[in-house]
Design an enzyme around this catalytic site. Sequence first.
Site, PDB file in Angstrom:
ATOM      1  CG  ASP A 195      75.564  28.667  40.872  1.00  0.00           C
ATOM      2  OD1 ASP A 195      75.841  29.230  41.949  1.00  0.00           O
ATOM      3  OD2 ASP A 195      75.786  29.173  39.756  1.00  0.00           O
ATOM      4  CD  GLN A 199      75.694  34.643  44.397  1.00  0.00           C
ATOM      5  OE1 GLN A 199      75.901  33.442  44.387  1.00  0.00           O
ATOM      6  NE2 GLN A 199      75.784  35.393  43.327  1.00  0.00           N
ATOM      7  CB  CYS A 256      80.966  28.280  45.654  1.00  0.00           C
ATOM      8  SG  CYS A 256      80.703  30.033  45.987  1.00  0.00           S
ATOM      9  CB  ILE A 294      79.687  35.967  47.015  1.00  0.00           C
ATOM     10  CG1 ILE A 294      78.925  35.746  45.711  1.00  0.00           C
ATOM     11  CG2 ILE A 294      80.932  36.807  46.775  1.00  0.00           C
ATOM     12  CD1 ILE A 294      78.407  37.055  45.088  1.00  0.00           C
ATOM     13  N   GLY A 295      78.128  33.118  47.309  1.00  0.00           N
ATOM     14  CA  GLY A 295      76.832  32.523  47.652  1.00  0.00           C
ATOM     15  C   GLY A 295      76.958  31.342  48.589  1.00  0.00           C
TER      16      GLY A 295
END
Length: 298
Positions: free
Chosen positions: A195, A273, A229, A233-234
């Site tokens: 992450d 992100q 995820c 968004i990332g």
Amino acid sequence: MTQLPPRAPAKKHVRLQERRGSSVALVLDVQSLGAVEPICSIPSNFVSPEDLDIPGHTSKDRYKTILPNPQSRVCLGRAQSQQEGDYINANYIRGYDGQEKVYIATQGPMPNTVSDFWEMVWQEEASLIIMLTQLQEGKEKCVRYWPTKEDTYGPFRICSQEEEERPEYTVRRLAVQHQEECRSVKHVLFSAWPDHQTPESAGPLLRLVAEVEDSLEPAASARPIVIHCSAGIGRTGCFIATRIGCQQLKARGEVDILGIVCQLRLDRGGMIQTTEQYQFLHRALALYAAQLPGEPSP
């Protein structure tokens, strides 16, 4: 600065085009992609809670500041109950050449949104789900929304038919039944992506892109690919941008990375992100470009 992995010499026709401002274009050599424009220069286009006038949506948002852009959000038609409302934290995302609804970017399901997730998969007739997070990464990132063998989620009966472990991801075949109809859904779990960080190398991500290409039969190519995820968004944005960039490189011999990210953020705020993810996108596309055979298609 992170050292780029060694790669084969770039093909002469390959260019990575990075726009600066509104009228200036700069063509970057693929060997010097470490120095890329920080992603903070691209408008995030996040939605404020005041702009999302949907009563009760907050109980279905994993992160209170990451909300779906209203103009492209997925609205549930509700096979189960009109009383549940149409809200899910998900957006339709345009693909290569601006093709509409190629992807659905969404958050990792929560305990109270699992049936909504399957409602969306069923409604959109999606046959492919890409999961880019582990269930736990220090804290919960996503609840398990598929069964070990068989289970019911709202009005949907899900049966796990087969499972195949690949070196970098797991492929599952799921049977999804609603009333008398049953459909097959392919679920790909790519768990080697931390992450807010990036994978150690771009190769596994490109192999995942190739897995998607191999999975899409002509009849399924018109249906959205569901990708998530944790926040949606990332890592989700990075994967979608990589696939679009690969398609541009294959067809044109060049890629507008900044343009891709801007398009994604118009459809869902905050896509990609971090600067590290943005740099990794450049590295992945440079690696793909170096692997392209021959000249691009006319």
